[in-house]
Design a protein around this motif. Structure first.
Motif, PDB file in Angstrom:
ATOM      1  N   UNK A  18      41.613   8.222  47.695  1.00 20.46           N
ATOM      2  CA  UNK A  18      41.912   7.046  46.873  1.00 20.46           C
ATOM      3  C   UNK A  18      43.309   6.506  47.140  1.00 20.46           C
ATOM      4  N   UNK A  19      44.256   7.411  47.372  1.00 17.48           N
ATOM      5  CA  UNK A  19      45.650   6.997  47.548  1.00 17.48           C
ATOM      6  C   UNK A  19      46.037   6.737  49.008  1.00 17.48           C
ATOM      7  N   UNK A  20      45.064   6.770  49.899  1.00 19.47           N
ATOM      8  CA  UNK A  20      45.343   6.296  51.248  1.00 19.47           C
ATOM      9  C   UNK A  20      45.462   7.333  52.340  1.00 19.47           C
ATOM     10  N   UNK A  21      45.067   8.579  52.088  1.00 19.89           N
ATOM     11  CA  UNK A  21      45.076   9.575  53.169  1.00 19.89           C
ATOM     12  C   UNK A  21      44.059   9.173  54.236  1.00 19.89           C
ATOM     13  N   UNK A  22      44.398   9.435  55.486  1.00 22.85           N
ATOM     14  CA  UNK A  22      43.485   9.149  56.594  1.00 22.85           C
ATOM     15  C   UNK A  22      42.597  10.336  56.937  1.00 22.85           C
ATOM     16  N   UNK A  23      42.998  11.519  56.462  1.00 25.16           N
ATOM     17  CA  UNK A  23      42.269  12.747  56.766  1.00 25.16           C
ATOM     18  C   UNK A  23      42.727  13.798  55.768  1.00 25.16           C
ATOM     19  N   UNK A  24      41.864  14.784  55.476  1.00 23.06           N
ATOM     20  CA  UNK A  24      42.304  15.892  54.631  1.00 23.06           C
ATOM     21  C   UNK A  24      42.216  17.206  55.395  1.00 23.06           C
ATOM     22  N   UNK A  25      43.100  18.119  55.014  1.00 18.45           N
ATOM     23  CA  UNK A  25      42.940  19.520  55.372  1.00 18.45           C
ATOM     24  C   UNK A  25      42.488  20.212  54.103  1.00 18.45           C
ATOM     25  N   UNK A  26      41.279  20.729  54.110  1.00 14.01           N
ATOM     26  CA  UNK A  26      40.657  21.299  52.917  1.00 14.01           C
ATOM     27  C   UNK A  26      40.858  22.811  52.878  1.00 14.01           C
ATOM     28  N   UNK A  54      39.110  18.299  57.713  1.00 14.14           N
ATOM     29  CA  UNK A  54      39.478  19.454  58.532  1.00 14.14           C
ATOM     30  C   UNK A  54      39.478  20.667  57.608  1.00 14.14           C
ATOM     31  N   UNK A  55      38.674  21.661  57.911  1.00 15.87           N
ATOM     32  CA  UNK A  55      38.469  22.796  57.011  1.00 15.87           C
ATOM     33  C   UNK A  55      39.271  24.017  57.454  1.00 15.87           C
ATOM     34  N   UNK A  56      40.034  24.575  56.530  1.00 17.09           N
ATOM     35  CA  UNK A  56      40.806  25.776  56.820  1.00 17.09           C
ATOM     36  C   UNK A  56      39.883  26.972  57.052  1.00 17.09           C
ATOM     37  N   UNK A  57      40.147  27.707  58.128  1.00 12.16           N
ATOM     38  CA  UNK A  57      39.432  28.952  58.422  1.00 12.16           C
ATOM     39  C   UNK A  57      40.457  30.083  58.370  1.00 12.16           C
ATOM     40  N   UNK A  58      40.539  30.703  57.218  1.00 17.21           N
ATOM     41  CA  UNK A  58      41.510  31.786  57.012  1.00 17.21           C
ATOM     42  C   UNK A  58      40.943  32.744  55.967  1.00 17.21           C
TER      43      UNK A  58
END
Length: 203
Positions: A18-26, A54-58
């Motif tokens: 909503x606030x304008x991010x072009x991509x997320x790291x989830x 983009x999904x965190x794998x940890x």
């Protein structure tokens, strides 16, 4: 400029878009530096957002030297991300002596294809970033999330710029480390990259 928002749940993911991010790291468990989010969280974001996930794998917090069992978990989580349609995955694996674990990194990159792969800030723990970045390129990694081996992007800008010069387009540098919507404009003028990452990059 790409603004990648680091988010810890679906509420933050929706707000980031909503606030304008072009991509997320989830991620989940941001207080531990981020761990792999749940199946349901990944599915929701991939299905509902109009920006890439983009999904965190940890598999846990702490160091980045994983047991065989933990490595198997990482592989299974990557398979799930591929099935769910995640744009990409984010991980980092180091050896005991804090170098890139080239064999395991290459294996995960190949498993993740055709998803994008970001090697995360585990990179900032290594002693020779200029040598090790060549290993990431050789492994087929698409992006490197880094604060230039320092605590913040501002402190690491000299290293970030040198890394950017070394890779010369072969890999995308994503500048991180206390990047916010308030300092982003200033940092973008000083750091030679066009992708930035932060928890407060858009709100």
């Amino acid at each position: 400029m790409i603004k990648e928002a680091c988010v810890g749940n679906i509420k933050e993911a929706l707000l980031a878009e909503e606030f304008g991010a072009n991509r997320i790291e989830l991620c989940e468990n941001l207080f531990e530096g981020g761990t792999t989010p749940s199946y349901g969280t990944i599915k929701f974001c991939v299905d509902k957002l109009n920006i890439p996930t983009m999904t965190m794998i940890r598999p846990r917090g702490g160091d980045f030297n994983y047991s065989d069992a933990e490595f198997e978990v990482m592989k299974e989580d990557i398979k799930i991300c591929k099935t769910l349609g995640s744009y990409g995955v984010v991980f980092g694996i180091l050896t005991d002596d804090l170098k890139i674990d080239k064999e395991r990194t290459k294996e995960l990159v190949e498993l993740a294809a055709p998803m994008q792969v970001t090697f995360h800030k585990a990179f900032d723990l290594i002693s020779n970033p200029y040598e090790e970045i060549e290993n990431l390129i050789a492994c087929g990694v698409n992006r490197l999330l880094t604060s230039g081996t320092k605590d913040t992007a501002e402190e690491g800008m000299e290293v970030l710029n040198k890394l950017s010069s070394i890779v010369n387009g072969r890999l995308q540098i994503v500048a991180a480390g206390k990047v916010t919507k308030d300092n982003l404009s200033d940092l973008s003028e000083k750091i030679n990259c066009n992708e930035f990452h932060g928890k407060r990059i858009v709100f």
